[in-house]
Structure formats: C-alpha cells, structure tokens
Design a protein around this motif. Structure first.
Motif: not given
Length: 1139
Positions: A303, A428, A435, A445, A472-474, A479-481, A495
């Motif tokens: 991330s 991202s 974001g 976003i 952002f992270s995974y 994929l997430c915020v 995300a």
C-alpha cells in the motif's frame, strides 16, 4: 499462510524440482499461490492445453478480479474459439462461445455479438480485423507475448513471478545444519546422528533413543509456525503479545513494550472472512524486485502511504502496446543500490515555477507518468499539471457531488461556509485513480483517463470533521482507501464501491496520518495521532496491536523507503520541536535521529524519501537533505528563495524531480541532470493527451466496437484483435505551446543578442494579435464598470453601469479542448432557463453616478455585488438573489473576501470607512477609519496577515487582520508636472508573493513593499497615452497589463516596470473616428499568463492574446538599453509614513 510457511514452500518447491516431481511442483505452485511459473505457463499455452492453463491460473486469479485478469482469460478463450473455427469445428466453437465467452457479454454486448457473427463466416479471416491472423502456432506465440505483459502488469501477480535466489539443495543443507547443531550441544553426541532425530526436539536425557524426547508445542518453531485448526497454539501466545488474540509480524512485535491488557475495540462493516493469517511470524529480509521489465516497478510495500513514493505495479490497460511510449525517456533503469548515488543526484536545479493561485497543501507525482503532478490547495482546488508542456491539464474546485445524501451536520456546515481545504491528494498505485481528503467530512475519488479527462468516481462522507489523511492499500487482493480523521477513527473503504470495510477506534486524539504497508503476506496500517501516539492495526476486528509514543509526542507522518525495507517518521510537537527518525521495526525503537531540524512557531514539517538513500524535509524556508545512513545534514537548498517556513515537498518516483511549494501560492520544480533531460525531451514534443492516459500508454487509432472492450472505457478490457501493430499518434493541442509558468534556467529562453538594439513591440494591426469581442445580443450599451474572470478560467463576468451582470461561458469542444476562456473561440452569453438577470438593487440616485463593485467566491458559486444600493449575493448558476444587506447610506464602493474565511468580507464604503462584516451572523465586527474619501481598493495578504486599502484620496493604508489596527499609511507621490483630480480611483493588488503591492493611479504605476509601504519602483506613462484607466498583474505576476484613455494597452515587465509591448486600439477595435471607445477595466486570466480581457466604454468586452507563433507579448528590454519610450523612477527610500 504465514511468512514462515511461504519460505518453506519455496524450499519445498526447490526440493521437488530437484527431485523431478514435476506435477507436484506445479500443483504446489498453484495451490500455494506463492510462485507463478511463467515457463510452465508458456509451455502450456504453446501446446494449447487450455484447460490446464485456466486451472493453473485459478490459483492466482479469477476472471473478475480486475481488468488485467479479465483480459488474460478473454485472450485465452478467444484463441480457443478462433482455433475451433479454424478447424471447422462449429460445435466446439459454439460450446466455447456459450460456456467461456458469454461471461464477457455483460461488459460489452456489442463485442459479444461481433464474436458470435464470426460463426456465419466461412473463414473468420474475412473479418477485416482478423485478416492478419496467421496459423495456430504464430497466433499462440503472439498471444503469449501479450499474456506475459498482462501478467507482469497485474497487481495480483506482484512478487510472484521471480523465484527467490537459493543455493542448490537448500532444504537438505538446512536439515543437515539443524541436525549437526542439535547434536553439537549434546553432552553425549553421536558421531553420525540419525536423521530421524529431526522429528523431535533433541535432549541429552536417556528417555528415548539417541537422547530425544517428545516435541514441545512451546519451543518447536517449525511446527508452531504451521497454521493448524487445532493443536499447537500460535507463536504469539508465548511472545510479548499474550493478551492479543492474533499474532503479529515481527516488524510490529517489538513495538508492544507495554501492551494494553485489553485490545482497543474496533467495529467492522466488512465481511467476516476478510481476515489475515493467524500466524504471522515474519522473517525479515529485503526482497529483490524482478528486473525483467524495467518499466514495471514491483514494490515490497503493498500500500502506498501518502508520503511514500508511490510504486507502480501496473503499466497499462493497453498493455499490448507496451513498446510504444510507455515512459517519456528511459531514465528509470538505474540501479537501486546505495552506492549508485551521490548528493549530486539530488534534484537541486530550479527549472520552473508553476502559478497555482492558492496555497499548496499536498502534492503527488503520477506513479507511471513521471511528469504529471497532482496538487491540492487550501481553497479545495485539485489540479493536474503536465510539467513537460507546463500545461494545467485538469482542474476541479471543491464541490459536494450529492449534497442530499450528506449528513445534517455537513449540510449545515456547507450552508454557512461552502469552502473546504485539502489535506491530502494521492494517486492509486497504478495511477488510474486519485483520492482527495478534505477538511470537511468528505473524501472524493476521481478516475483519471488521460489529458483533461477527469471523472467523478466515489464520494464518501468518511469522518465527522476533518479528513486528515488518505492512502491506498491492497488487502486481500482488493484495492481499498484508508482514511483517518478528526473523529479519532481510521476507516477502510472499498475503492470500487465505496463500501466501508473496517473502522478502527482506539486513538484518544484526532488521527493525523496513516501509513498502510505490507510485509511478506501480512497487511497492516500504522496510524499516528496529534497527541503523539502511534498505533498499528491488522485488517481484522482485534483492535490496535501497537501503542507507542512518537519522538517528542509530535504530530507525525510515517513513510517507508522505496523498497519498503526501512521505516522513517517526521513530525513536530506543540512546542515547535521537530524530529525526523528511522525506526527499528523489530524492536519498536528509534534506530537513529537525524540532526538539523529547526524549531518552528507554526506548522508541521513535511518530509519525503527517494532512491532508498535520501531523506528530504521542508524546514526553515529551505529543503534539507540527509543520507539515510548518516544522522548529520547532507546539504540544504533554498530553491532561489521564496519558500515558506515549512514548504510542502514531493519527489517523483525516480527521485529526479522535486516539487516544492512557495509562499506566493506557487510550486517550484527542482531537477537533477536526468530530470532536466527528461523535461527538455518533453518540451520538444508536441503535447499528446493519450500519453497521459490512465496507464500512460499511447492508445490505438481504432474505432470499431470490435476493438474496444467496454464502451465506457476503451482501454478497460480485452479486444478481439488487439495485436494489430499500433500507430503512435502525436496530437498538437490548438497548436499552442505557450508557457504557463516562469521557467528560470531554460537555456536560451528570451536570450537577446547583445549587439542588437532592443525595440519596443508595437501592435497596431488586428493580424498582429488574437482578439475576440464577446457576443452580446442585449440592447444595452452601458459601459462596463467591473470585469473579472472566474477562478476556473472558464468564464468572464462583467458588471455594467446599469447594475446588470453579464456572464460569458466557453464550451469544451474540438476547437477548445480545455473549455477555458480563449480568443480563438467565441463563448456563449449565458442565461439560466428562467431568463432572469443578475441585477443589483439601485438607490434613488442616478445609477450612472453610483460606484459599482463586486467580489467572486473562491469556488465561483457566488458573486457579491453592489451598484450604489444594497449589497446583493447572487447564485452564479441560477442567477437568483440569495440575500441583500447593508442598505445605503453609506453605499458600498469596494468588496473583498477574506482569503481564509469566506464568511468575512471587507466592505469599503462611500463615507471612507471600511466595515469588516461577518455574513454568517450578519454582524459588523469592526469599522476601520483612516481615509478621507471613498474606498476604491482592498487587498488581503495571507502571508503578512494584513489588509491594504486605497481611497479616492490617493492614500494607501495597511491594517492588521488580527486586531484590525492601522499599521501605516502613505499618500501616493504625484509625478512632477502632473495634476491629479480631486477624486480619483486608486487600486491596490498583491503580487503572488503576497508582499509586493501594485498601486494603480491615473498618473502612475507603483510597486510598494508591505507592510511598511516602502516604494520600490514607479512608472509614469507618456502624456500622449492619456490617463491610466486600470491595471492588473498577470496571473503569474510576471507582467502588468495597463489600459489607457486613448484606447491603448501597455504590457510592463513587473520586476522592472519597463514597457515591453504596446497594443494600439486599432488592433482590436474597428476604426470609427466619430466614437471614442476605450477600456475602463482590465482583467487577467487566472491561469493563462498572456491572456487578458478589456471592459469598454461602449459595453463591449474584448479578449486579447498574442499570436500563437509568438506565445507572449514582446520581449523585455535589456537593462543597458533602457526602458523604451516611457519614463520610470526607481526609489529605494520610502516616503515618510503617515500615522
């Protein structure tokens, strides 16, 4: 699986391969999902073992995981289908169509129909787009090349394409070492210990043969690390985390020096199965990224923390064209070894200045396109700059997309103050999204599709109060915020859908920053709060795993270096003490503290890392650099001055460019030699919008639906014939390559042959410039009293002497791709469907005798205006009057919004007073008195915290905005031989540096330095020009546009007050000796430095720009040649201030 299990799998894979257990090797690769064997995959594709190909892929991805996976499966199934057609096996083709290809019809029905129609052809090669299809072998070979690129770009295959470097027979070696180690410590060692003793822990007791005893679950590390549903407890149960229900990676373990007896509670809205492995004993070791594709940078960190260099793991939606213009130039192939760099590699040369227009709060370079810079400002503006062309590609003002779904507190807050500052902007990891975290509840976003194509993607009301950070992270291949806020919470959002996955609570103060990261297969988030507490969270419901104090209890940001192996933090506490440190992750302790940060009165120092070698921080009006391995300051730069006390800084991914915010609402771009070469390369190219598409690859010039999978996004999925050789396109935008910025060291820029005599540029013919009279079908020919561009640069607003406003808007079309104001395209005189006009309330006096005035809100939503009567507040979209207030007498004669609070307005009055008015509570806070005649100008400086006023008495006053007391005042010196009228408008405007002040009087232009009002320069026009009617800075403050009573316009170089260009009225007005038309007001475009507009006495508005071939208005005269046909006085001694 846990980290140790992962390492064991690699050891076992090597063992199985060496022992020739081929089927078992590939079965373990698939089931573990740790290593994707590209050679085995190539072999299966080449042989057409399609069922085995998909079965092997299923261990790593599914069809609908992401666009890369979708296209991988589509290509494979399309090839199966075409091969069946080629063999005339229609039944098999129909089966593939129904079973395998039907799934894609949901994404592009037209494409599925076209594929189906191939069944009707005797030979599918009769389809034009499949005419180049060769034989089966060559087709598979071509497809295989594309599949490899898709796999390399797919984030789900990251860190799975390279097998770790192991010595031969590593597992056997470790077993032998373990066996020898056990028996070396034995009091009665056997010379040839039995290999079976490895199955139990060795002991010197005699209870079992060979001195062994039954294994203990407590101290058997191998078995303790293997996940079991029951039996041996996790390792963490016997470590420093006994109270915690789940174990941690060792990178977090050492941080829990004093663990809480009960973990902090956390609430989750995510699925129950969204959990990391229970056993996570992490083997710490640096990981070597793959090197087979220098354009793809595989990172260890999963991330991207907002202050960490974003590392791309995906190249393109159009990966089949990777060889074409992936990156502008190949400066990215450098080694990441520390020995490769010296301090000379730091970006120190100042190459350009971008005029942002408002205070920069956050910046981030695009992870793939190194010359794209994302910027967020204090006024809620988001912009994307392309540094090669110095073009502002995209621009968004703060606006809530759907106010109706917002909470009542947010709606109430926006009703009273529809403004918000930006706390963080970040791309991202693949650069397709970015974001924006705002100071009011909201996260937005955007999806970015290249050029100026910016689309709303998600709007989330994330927190109560300010959203302080975003990253952002995974986790779980999704994929997430990650956000944090003033409400002391950390939240994780999908995300794609915006659904909340997790909510972590436990901080006792507002959460200041988040730093998601990834170690092996363990995902976690560091968070920091304003009370100096650091916590860490896994993606589960078990609460905080870490509770630690930041150095000095500071508000801290954390960041990993580029390869994710070293952790740093930087922050400032309430006493103004700043700390930049490296952490020992395994111990949770500060490894080294870097020297050289100063003490500050306000703000938090910002920092960044680059090249796995250097740290940088904005501090004490400088950029300071450290070598990561040395605590002493390496070097500092001042970027040629003009930096704030704590500038915002940001490296691009390769560390060859550095963006630094300035105190005059600008951005300086610094570069090292590689960065300079990159920018020069891009300057020499025509700007091609397709180069900056979502993944920075040139798109096809294909039009059929057969070639694009997904109507909404042509590059979002597979195509039936993507393998046609691409035709790279180069598009010139309007043929206009004018610079928007001040480029300091551009070689040869405005270089003058010293031997030539400088000549003033005279423009007398329409063909010598571009001009456009704005269309006006109204019968009114009343003079234009006030004129302004909207802050977005998309429209012009005029106020006529009859109290009616007119608004012209430019439309985005083929001739005007940006939709900005331009002389090339005529705008539309805009009116709402209601047909109403924005008309000010007028008093009983003659409107012609009134002094009109207006001011525009930062987001262009409202205009406050008066024409001798009450002050009116208009909605710019509907033209409706929102409210009226302050009936005369006295009447308002000048209006100015406070730069930091739109609810505070400075109102200059006809009776010479200035009223500081709070709109929200409808109250006059204070009344300022210091002038003798009506107020004609007001200007705020948010750097000096002063308000400067000017009056019809030719006097300028400076007021403190903190206590509103008068600091100084001064009368303008009338030039010798000139006589000023008893009542004359005097205007004031601050330079972008917020310190130098432009004073405009009918007899002169003068530059003062605030707050002491020391006059630095004065320019007096020739009497043949007539009196000055108005003047203004250009948007970059490099030029001053001056209008005169004779209809001419002069362009001065602001730094020297030397006239470099004069435009005669014959260049923009039709010849008519019976009418005397001239400009009363002049307005500068907010982002186009060479564009301005004139408001005329006949009610017309003219937009003027230089010829595209020229790009600017004349050239500055050399100092030794004088200033042309005008007189100028330079004064370094101030007039005596008046109190």
């Amino acid at each position: 699986m846990s980290s140790l299990s992962r390492e064991l799998v690699f050891l076992i894979l090597q063992f199985l391969d060496e022992e020739k257990f081929k089927e078992t090797v590939h079965r373990l690769e698939q089931e573990s999902g740790f290593f994707f064997n590209i050679r085995y995959f190539e072999e299966m594709v080449t042989n057409g073992d399609w069922d085995e190909v998909e079965k092997y892929l299923s261990g790593f991805t599914k069809v609908d995981d992401n666009r890369y996976s979708m296209k991988i499966f589509f290509e494979i199934r399309k090839q199966k289908y075409l091969e069946a057609l080629d063999k005339k096996d229609r039944a098999k083709a129909v089966e593939i169509l129904v079973k395998d290809l039907k799934v894609f019809s949901a994404f592009n029905e037209d494409l599925f129909k076209e594929i189906t129609q191939l069944l009707t052809l005797e030979n599918f090669r009769d389809n034009e787009q499949l005419s180049k299809y060769g034989d089966t072998k060559s087709a598979r070979s071509i497809m295989l090349g594309e599949l490899k690129k898709l796999i390399e770009a797919n984030p789900l295959f990251r860190d799975k394409l390279n097998f770790p470097t192991l010595k031969n027979s590593r597992l056997r070696t470790l077993i032998n070492q373990s066996l020898n180690w056990q028996h070396q410590l034995c009091k009665n060692p056997k010379p040839n210990p039995d290999i079976k003793t490895l199955f139990v822990d060795h002991s010197c007791g005699q209870s079992q043969p060979n001195g062994a005893r039954a294994p203990s679950p407590v101290n058997n590390p191998l078995m303790g690390a293997v996940p079991k549903p029951a039996g041996f407890p996790p390792l963490g149960a016997h470590g420093p985390f006994q109270p915690a229900p789940a174990t941690l990676p060792t990178s977090l373990a050492g941080w829990m020096a004093n663990p809480s007896p009960v973990p902090h509670p956390s609430a989750s809205a995510g699925p129950l199965g969204f959990n990391p492995p229970n056993n996570a004993a992490l083997l710490k070791r640096p990981r070597t990224p793959p090197t087979n594709n220098p354009a793809v940078d595989y990172q260890t960190a999963d991330s991207e923390h907002v202050l960490k260099r974003t590392r791309t793991f995906g190249i393109s939606d159009e990966v089949n064209h990777l060889p074409v213009n992936i990156l502008p130039v190949g400066y990215s192939g450098q080694s990441h070894g520390q020995s490769s760099y010296s301090s000379d590699d730091l970006p120190k040369a100042m190459v350009m200045t971008l005029n942002q227009g408002s205070s920069v709060k956050s910046m981030d370079f695009h992870p793939v396109q190194q010359i794209l810079l994302l910027v967020g400002t204090s006024t809620g503006e988001v912009m994307i700059w392309e540094l090669g062309s110095r073009e502002k590609l995209a621009h968004k003002n703060f606006k809530v997309w759907d106010l109706g779904v917002c909470s009542m507190p947010l709606q109430a807050s926006l009703t009273s103050d529809y403004t918000a500052s930006i706390n963080r902007v970040t791309w991202s990891p693949d650069g397709t999204l970015f974001g924006v975290a705002y100071s009011k509840h909201i996260v937005q976003i955007y999806s970015y599709h290249g050029g100026d194509d910016l689309r709303n993607h998600l709007e989330i009301e994330a927190h109560v109060g300010s959203v302080n950070d975003l990253a952002f992270s995974y986790p779980n291949k999704q994929l997430c915020v990650v956000t944090c806020g003033e409400d002391r919470l950390i939240k994780v959002w999908d995300a794609v859908t915006g659904a909340k996955q997790y909510s972590f609570e436990g901080h006792e103060a507002p959460v200041y920053s988040v730093c998601p990261h990834f170690k092996e297969n363990i995902q976690f988030i560091f968070s920091t709060a304003t009370d100096g507490k650091i916590k860490a969270w896994l993606y589960d419901n078990m609460g905080s795993r870490v509770d630690y104090d930041a150095p000095g209890h500071s508000s801290t940001t954390m960041a990993y270096n580029a390869d994710g192996t070293r952790l740093f933090s930087c922050g400032t506490n309430k006493e103004g003490e700043s700390y930049i440190v490296e952490w020992n992750e395994s111990e949770g302790a500060v490894k080294r503290t870097y020297n050289g940060l100063g003490k500050r009165s306000v703000g938090v120092v910002q920092f960044d890392t680059t090249k796995n070698r250097f740290l940088a921080a904005g501090d004490e009006f400088l950029v300071k650099f450290w070598d990561m391995d040395s605590v002493n300051l390496l070097t500092t730069i001042d970027a040629e001055g003009g930096l704030p006390a704590s500038p915002c800084i940001r490296f691009n991914k390769e560390g060859i460019l550095l963006a630094v915010s300035t105190n005059d609402n600008g951005i300086k771009i610094l570069a090292n030699p590689d960065g300079i070469r990159l920018l020069r390369t891009m300057e020499n190219r025509s700007f091609d919008p397709s180069r900056v598409a979502s993944a920075s690859v040139v798109k096809h010039a294909q039009t059929s639906t057969m070639n694009t999978f997904g109507a909404a996004n042509a590059s979002a999925g597979p195509s039936i014939m993507d393998r046609v050789a691409p035709m790279p396109s180069m598009v010139v935008m309007n043929g206009d390559n004018r610079s928007l910025v001040d480029v300091k060291p551009r070689i040869g820029d405005e270089s003058m042959d010293k031997s030539r005599i400088w000549k003033l540029t005279e423009i007398t013919e329409p063909a010598q410039c571009r001009s456009s009279r704005l269309p006006d079908n109204t019968s009114s020919a009343m003079r234009v009293s006030r004129l302004i561009y909207t802050n977005s640069g998309l429209a012009i607003l005029a106020l006529a002497a009859n109290a009616v406003h007119k608004l012209w808007k430019w439309q985005r079309n083929d001739r005007n791709s940006t939709g900005k104001a331009t002389a090339n395209v005529a705008p539309q005189l805009w009116q709402p469907t209601s047909g109403i006009l924005m008309t000010n309330v007028i008093s009983d006096t003659n409107p012609e005798e009134a002094v009109p005035c207006f001011a525009l809100s930062k987001n262009d939503s409202y205009v406050m205006s008066a024409s001798g009567g009450k002050i009116s507040l208009f909605n710019m979209m509907t033209f409706k009057t929102m409210t009226t207030f302050m009936p005369p007498p006295p009447a308002a004669t000048f209006l100015a919004f406070h730069p930091q609070d739109n609810n505070i307005i400075a109102i200059g009055m006809e009776d010479s007073s200035i009223q500081i008015y709070n709109v929200r509570i409808d109250e006059v806070k204070t009344k300022l008195k210091g002038h003798n005649k009506r107020i004609t100008g007001l200007a705020f400086s948010n750097v000096l915290n002063v308000l400067v006023s000017s009056g019809a008495d030719s006097q300028v006053c400076v007021w403190s905005t903190e206590g509103w007391e008068k600091q100084t005042s001064k009368h303008l010196q009338i030039p010798p031989g000139r006589v000023a009228a008893p009542i004359v408008d005097t205007r004031v405007q601050f330079h972008n540096d917020q310190t130098h002040l432009l004073a405009v009087h009918e007899t002169q232009i003068a530059i003062y330095e605030a707050p002491k009002l020391e006059r630095l320069k004065q320019w007096v026009p020739p009497e043949t020009s007539g009196l000055i009617t108005h003047a203004t800075y250009s948007c970059d403050s490099q030029s001053i546009y001056v209008s005169f009573e004779d209809g001419s316009v002069g362009i001065l170089t602001a730094s020297t007050l030397r006239l470099r260009c004069r435009i005669s009225s014959t260049a923009y007005l039709p010849s008519n000796p019976n009418s005397r038309v001239y400009p009363l007001v002049i307005a500068a475009h907010p982002s186009e430095a060479n564009q301005f507009a004139l408001g005329l006495t006949d009610g017309g508005v003219i937009v003027l720009e230089p010829q595209e071939s020229e790009g600017k208005w004349g050239t500055s005269p050399p100092v030794e040649n004088g200033g042309g046909p005008s007189s100028m006085t330079t004064s370094t001694t101030a007039d005596q201030p008046q109190r």
